[in-house]
Write an enzyme that holds these catalytic residues in place. Structure first.
Site, PDB file in Angstrom:
ATOM      1  N   GLU A   1       0.799  -1.261  -0.106  1.00 31.06           N
ATOM      2  CA  GLU A   1       0.017  -0.065   0.082  1.00 31.06           C
ATOM      3  C   GLU A   1       0.707   1.377  -0.145  1.00 31.06           C
ATOM      4  O   GLU A   1       2.091   1.428   0.488  1.00 31.06           O
ATOM      5  CB  GLU A   1      -0.942  -0.070   1.371  1.00 31.06           C
ATOM      6  CG  GLU A   1      -1.973  -1.112   1.145  1.00 31.06           C
ATOM      7  CD  GLU A   1      -3.112  -1.303   2.393  1.00 31.06           C
ATOM      8  OE1 GLU A   1      -4.064  -1.440   2.100  1.00 31.06           O
ATOM      9  OE2 GLU A   1      -2.521  -1.099   3.381  1.00 31.06           O
TER      10      GLU A   1
ATOM     11  N   CYS B   1       3.298   8.398   1.580  1.00 25.75           N
ATOM     12  CA  CYS B   1       3.862   7.547   2.304  1.00 25.75           C
ATOM     13  C   CYS B   1       4.173   6.179   1.881  1.00 25.75           C
ATOM     14  O   CYS B   1       3.140   5.673   1.321  1.00 25.75           O
ATOM     15  CB  CYS B   1       3.006   7.356   3.626  1.00 25.75           C
ATOM     16  SG  CYS B   1       3.475   6.097   4.743  1.00 25.75           S
TER      17      CYS B   1
ATOM     18  N   CYS C   1       6.030  -7.021   6.908  1.00 28.86           N
ATOM     19  CA  CYS C   1       7.556  -6.591   7.925  1.00 28.86           C
ATOM     20  C   CYS C   1       7.577  -7.709   8.810  1.00 28.86           C
ATOM     21  O   CYS C   1       6.701  -8.574   9.044  1.00 28.86           O
ATOM     22  CB  CYS C   1       6.773  -5.400   8.635  1.00 28.86           C
ATOM     23  SG  CYS C   1       8.156  -4.717   9.603  1.00 28.86           S
TER      24      CYS C   1
ATOM     25  N   CYS D   1       6.033  -5.734  15.524  1.00 22.32           N
ATOM     26  CA  CYS D   1       5.223  -4.913  16.477  1.00 22.32           C
ATOM     27  C   CYS D   1       3.893  -5.324  16.585  1.00 22.32           C
ATOM     28  O   CYS D   1       3.266  -5.304  15.658  1.00 22.32           O
ATOM     29  CB  CYS D   1       5.470  -3.532  16.279  1.00 22.32           C
ATOM     30  SG  CYS D   1       7.196  -2.986  15.899  1.00 22.32           S
TER      31      CYS D   1
ATOM     32  N   CYS E   1       0.990  -2.933  15.490  1.00 25.37           N
ATOM     33  CA  CYS E   1       1.035  -2.462  14.053  1.00 25.37           C
ATOM     34  C   CYS E   1       0.525  -3.459  12.874  1.00 25.37           C
ATOM     35  O   CYS E   1       0.986  -4.785  13.331  1.00 25.37           O
ATOM     36  CB  CYS E   1       2.570  -2.050  13.513  1.00 25.37           C
ATOM     37  SG  CYS E   1       2.837  -1.914  11.803  1.00 25.37           S
TER      38      CYS E   1
HETATM   39  N1  SAH Z   1       9.130   0.060  10.163  1.00 27.70           N
HETATM   40  C1  SAH Z   1       9.427   1.605  10.181  1.00 27.70           C
HETATM   41  C2  SAH Z   1       8.469   2.218   9.119  1.00 27.70           C
HETATM   42  C3  SAH Z   1       7.077   2.047   9.539  1.00 27.70           C
HETATM   43  S1  SAH Z   1       6.507   3.782   9.761  1.00 27.70           S
HETATM   44  C4  SAH Z   1       9.091   1.953  11.491  1.00 27.70           C
HETATM   45  O1  SAH Z   1       8.690   1.529  12.509  1.00 27.70           O
HETATM   46  O2  SAH Z   1       9.440   3.345  11.617  1.00 27.70           O
HETATM   47  C5  SAH Z   1       4.963   3.638  10.762  1.00 27.70           C
HETATM   48  C6  SAH Z   1       4.713   4.145  12.063  1.00 27.70           C
HETATM   49  O3  SAH Z   1       3.562   3.984  12.785  1.00 27.70           O
HETATM   50  C7  SAH Z   1       5.844   3.711  13.042  1.00 27.70           C
HETATM   51  O4  SAH Z   1       6.295   4.746  13.909  1.00 27.70           O
HETATM   52  C8  SAH Z   1       4.972   2.882  13.863  1.00 27.70           C
HETATM   53  O5  SAH Z   1       5.656   2.765  14.958  1.00 27.70           O
HETATM   54  C9  SAH Z   1       3.537   3.396  13.793  1.00 27.70           C
HETATM   55  N2  SAH Z   1       2.482   2.669  14.253  1.00 27.70           N
HETATM   56  C10 SAH Z   1       2.535   1.510  13.929  1.00 27.70           C
HETATM   57  N3  SAH Z   1       1.393   1.078  14.267  1.00 27.70           N
HETATM   58  C11 SAH Z   1       0.742   2.179  14.814  1.00 27.70           C
HETATM   59  C12 SAH Z   1      -0.680   2.237  15.233  1.00 27.70           C
HETATM   60  N4  SAH Z   1      -1.751   1.125  15.374  1.00 27.70           N
HETATM   61  N5  SAH Z   1      -1.235   3.614  15.397  1.00 27.70           N
HETATM   62  C13 SAH Z   1      -0.082   4.449  15.378  1.00 27.70           C
HETATM   63  N6  SAH Z   1       0.928   4.317  14.907  1.00 27.70           N
HETATM   64  C14 SAH Z   1       1.595   3.119  14.632  1.00 27.70           C
END
Ligand code: SAH
Length: 352
Positions: free
Chosen positions: A90, A103, A110, A114, A117
């Protein structure tokens, strides 16, 4: 299935190899058609039709639209693309009054896992190629242009961990800067905290911005929220950030998804402030209320808690802003990109 070379993959020199036997100016025409006009080969009309057809056959587009969804009265557009091997990714285009940002995804899925996410919940499929990353930007730039806007900013905050695919990501940065004409200062690479990747980035020449998804300021909580923290704990991560800042002097930001009862307490804000002081990191903290995802039971902080947390940080001398959410209704917001993949449910975390 081997990697397919796609239209926006080759460097200029590699593209020249597809044009052997052609007059030299053809290379300029095709390169300009692809990166300045943002045209598909068929539409680069100053090039002979037979050549256009050959290029289209040799260098197919990487992305096929599966779904395009619009939200925020047309100011947020989410694309679901299918790649040659059937994987899906996406991309999100965001129009603001003063700027246009895209974005982009750097991997299909991934591996960082986490729990909060949606991409992490779905797991890893594969790295994206440079061509697949660049084409996401070109597609968004093309759409922005049809709206009379110019795409100026790219955030590597879509699906995947950019620093786990650093070589392809960096090649895309060079292409966006060199061919599309974007300023490296308007490109932001976001990482979960891959220390060797941050160190590598510090050695790279172009002045991109770095965002680190911190979410917790102690190892116990961060190990739980961001499992890669077990490999690269906070002190190592902060050292790498300090090294990056010293080398680049570019903007460093920490992302902090506010999760109710988990990392949104006043003590969490105090701990974060202490951490940035201890490492003398003049970072900017981006606060994002956690967006809902199917596989994570805990919810985002209330607007009131978000405001309190924000004020606490500011009181403690930490530069912080609350990020407005875009595209929550079309699952296009931070952490919601899963490209329709099924997700794994994680056990609820007790809010203690
Ligand atoms: N893998 C990289 C790039 C993804 S950025 C990274 O982790 O930085 C996506 C951002 O959204 C990251 O800061 C991630 O921690 C955050 N994120 C993930 N799940 C989320 C959620 N449910 N609500 C808000 N932010 C979230």
């Amino acid at each position: 299935m081997g990697a397919v070379t796609t239209l926006y993959h080759p460097t200029r020199d590699e593209l020249a190899e597809h044009l052997t036997g052609e007059p030299r100016y053809r290379l300029d025409q095709v390169w300009d058609g692809l990166y300045t006009q943002l045209a598909a080969p068929a539409d680069i009309t100053n090039v002979p039709k037979a050549l256009r057809e050959r290029l289209a056959a040799e260098l197919p587009m990487a992305l096929t639209t599966v779904v395009r969804r619009v939200s925020d009265h047309g100011d947020t557009v989410k694309y679901l693309w299918q790649l040659h091997d059937g994987s899906r990714i996406e991309t999100v285009l965001m129009l603001y009054p003063d700027r246009v940002t895209v974005c982009v995804s750097s991997q299909a899925g991934c591996a960082m896992a986490c729990g909060f996410c949606a991409t992490g919940q779905a797991g890893f499929t594969r790295h994206l190629t440079t061509g697949e990353i660049v084409e996401q930007v070109v597609a968004a730039a093309r759409e922005a242009r049809t709206m009379g806007r110019r795409l100026g900013n790219v955030v590597y905050m879509g699906m995947g961990e950019p620093l786990a695919n650093e070589a392809a990501v960096w090649a895309s940065v060079e292409r966006l800067q060199g061919a599309v004409g974007m300023s490296a200062r308007h490109l932001t690479i976001s990482t979960v905290g891959i220390v060797p990747g941050i160190n590598r980035l510090a050695e790279r020449p172009l002045p991109v911005n770095l965002a680190v998804s911190l979410h917790a300021a102690n190892d116990e909580l961060r190990n739980e929220l961001v499992p890669i923290n077990r490999r690269y704990p906070i002190d190592q991560l902060m050292d790498a950030c300090a090294g990056w800042l010293a080398a680049k002097g570019r903007r460093l930001s920490f992302e902090w998804a506010l999760i109710a009862g988990v990392n949104d307490r006043t003590s969490d804000a105090a701990e974060l402030a202490k951490l940035t002081r201890r490492f003398r990191l003049p970072a900017h903290v981006n606060l994002i209320p956690l967006n809902p995802t199917p596989g994570y039971p805990t919810v985002g902080s209330t607007p009131q808690r978000v405001a309190e947390f924000h004020h606490k940080l500011v009181d403690l001398g930490v530069n912080a802003t609350v990020r407005r959410n875009r595209g929550t209704d079309i699952d296009a917001a931070c952490g919601q990109l899963a490209a329709g993949q099924p997700v794994t449910l994680t056990a609820p975390r007790r809010a203690d």
